[in-house]
Design a protein around this motif. Structure first.
Motif, PDB file in Angstrom:
ATOM      1  N   GLU A 112       0.830  -1.206   0.000  1.00  0.00           N
ATOM      2  CA  GLU A 112       0.000   0.000   0.000  1.00  0.00           C
ATOM      3  C   GLU A 112       0.866   1.258   0.000  1.00  0.00           C
TER       4      GLU A 112
ATOM      5  N   ALA B  34       2.228   1.891  -3.447  1.00  0.00           N
ATOM      6  CA  ALA B  34       1.209   2.439  -4.342  1.00  0.00           C
ATOM      7  C   ALA B  34       0.963   3.918  -4.061  1.00  0.00           C
TER       8      ALA B  34
ATOM      9  N   ASP C 120      -7.639   0.731  -8.230  1.00  0.00           N
ATOM     10  CA  ASP C 120      -7.608  -0.646  -7.720  1.00  0.00           C
ATOM     11  C   ASP C 120      -6.540  -1.465  -8.431  1.00  0.00           C
TER      12      ASP C 120
ATOM     13  N   GLN D 209      -3.758  -0.462  -9.571  1.00  0.00           N
ATOM     14  CA  GLN D 209      -2.425  -0.104  -9.086  1.00  0.00           C
ATOM     15  C   GLN D 209      -2.133  -0.755  -7.738  1.00  0.00           C
ATOM     16  N   PHE D 210      -3.138  -0.821  -6.845  1.00  0.00           N
ATOM     17  CA  PHE D 210      -2.962  -1.559  -5.593  1.00  0.00           C
ATOM     18  C   PHE D 210      -2.700  -3.038  -5.880  1.00  0.00           C
ATOM     19  N   GLU D 211      -3.435  -3.599  -6.846  1.00  0.00           N
ATOM     20  CA  GLU D 211      -3.250  -5.007  -7.188  1.00  0.00           C
ATOM     21  C   GLU D 211      -1.857  -5.255  -7.740  1.00  0.00           C
TER      22      GLU D 211
ATOM     23  N   ALA E  54       0.839  -3.543  -6.975  1.00  0.00           N
ATOM     24  CA  ALA E  54       1.752  -3.482  -5.836  1.00  0.00           C
ATOM     25  C   ALA E  54       1.754  -4.799  -5.058  1.00  0.00           C
ATOM     26  N   ASP E  55       0.567  -5.402  -4.870  1.00  0.00           N
ATOM     27  CA  ASP E  55       0.480  -6.699  -4.193  1.00  0.00           C
ATOM     28  C   ASP E  55       1.209  -7.779  -4.985  1.00  0.00           C
TER      29      ASP E  55
END
Length: 245
Positions: A123, A126, A136, A138-140, A142-143
């Protein structure tokens, strides 16, 4: 992935066990210099800075002496600046054992240490990369980068203390918490700075409380400082944060 690797920072992790030199002591009573006022919170750990090899972190740490870390286990949201949360004791300072007026944490010796690059929390990556409101996708991403990092050796074994690097927290990134609003801007295209002073904030240490603090579920205490304050030995400007899952 190149940007993920670029922002990784070196860290030292310290744990129980082993027969090496004593790197840190957790719990018990602190070794305070003569005339030092009783810190407002319980003693957590003493780190022997001479046992931290040069270059093992990217922090401007003193080359010797001890860092004494103090923290309560009260989860009070954003703790912020705590003037006596960290005490630096230069080498050669007479430091008799001071018995605390509080029940001390369980005493342990930490003699196992390893050095390892430390990646950002997904997080945090991101937010730094794409601003306050990443998509969303971009968060995915990063994960996915965090998973790939772990798959190729980024996993950190069990440890009690972390010195330097990026924080791992069950809730909020303490480095982000310490930044002012003017420092929280996203990085520019190409991955340069955020706000003007954002990269000056750094994790000094994290204590993974574990079984030492049964009232906290996966509790951690973080100490965060500006690099320029660390270089100037201004430990009275440390920010401390206590969190639990």
């Amino acid at each position: 992935m190149e940007e993920w690797i670029r922002v990784a920072r070196p860290a030292v992790y310290v744990a129980e066990g082993g027969d090496g030199p004593l790197v840190a002591r957790v719990g018990g009573d602190p070794m305070l210099p003569h005339g030092t006022p009783q810190p407002s919170d319980p003693f957590v750990a003493s780190v022997d800075l001479a046992a931290i090899p040069s270059g093992a972190t990217d922090l401007p740490l003193p080359s010797d002496g001890h860092l004494l870390l103090f923290s309560s286990t009260d989860v009070q949201g954003i703790d912020g600046q705590v003037s006596d949360a960290v005490l630096y004791v230069p080498a050669g300072t007479p430091s008799p054992l001071e018995h605390s007026w509080r029940v001390p944490y369980r005493p342990r010796e930490l003699r196992t240490a390893w050095h390892q690059p430390s990646a950002q929390m997904p997080e945090s990556f991101a937010l730094d990369r794409w601003g306050e409101f990443p998509e969303d996708e971009q968060f995915e991403l990063a994960d996915e980068l965090a998973d790939a990092w772990s798959d190729v050796g980024g996993y950190r074994p069990s440890w009690a203390l972390q010195i330097g690097g990026h924080p791992v927290s069950p809730q909020n990134d303490p480095v982000h918490c310490a930044r002012g609003p003017e420092e929280a801007a996203p990085s520019a295209p190409g991955g340069t700075a955020h706000g003007e002073d954002a990269d000056d904030w750094a994790l000094l240490a994290t204590w993974w409380c574990g079984d030492d603090v049964t009232e906290l579920d996966s509790g951690v205490a973080h100490w965060v400082i500006r690099r320029r304050d660390l270089a100037d030995r201004r430990f009275d400007r440390v920010h401390r944060y206590v969190e639990m899952a």
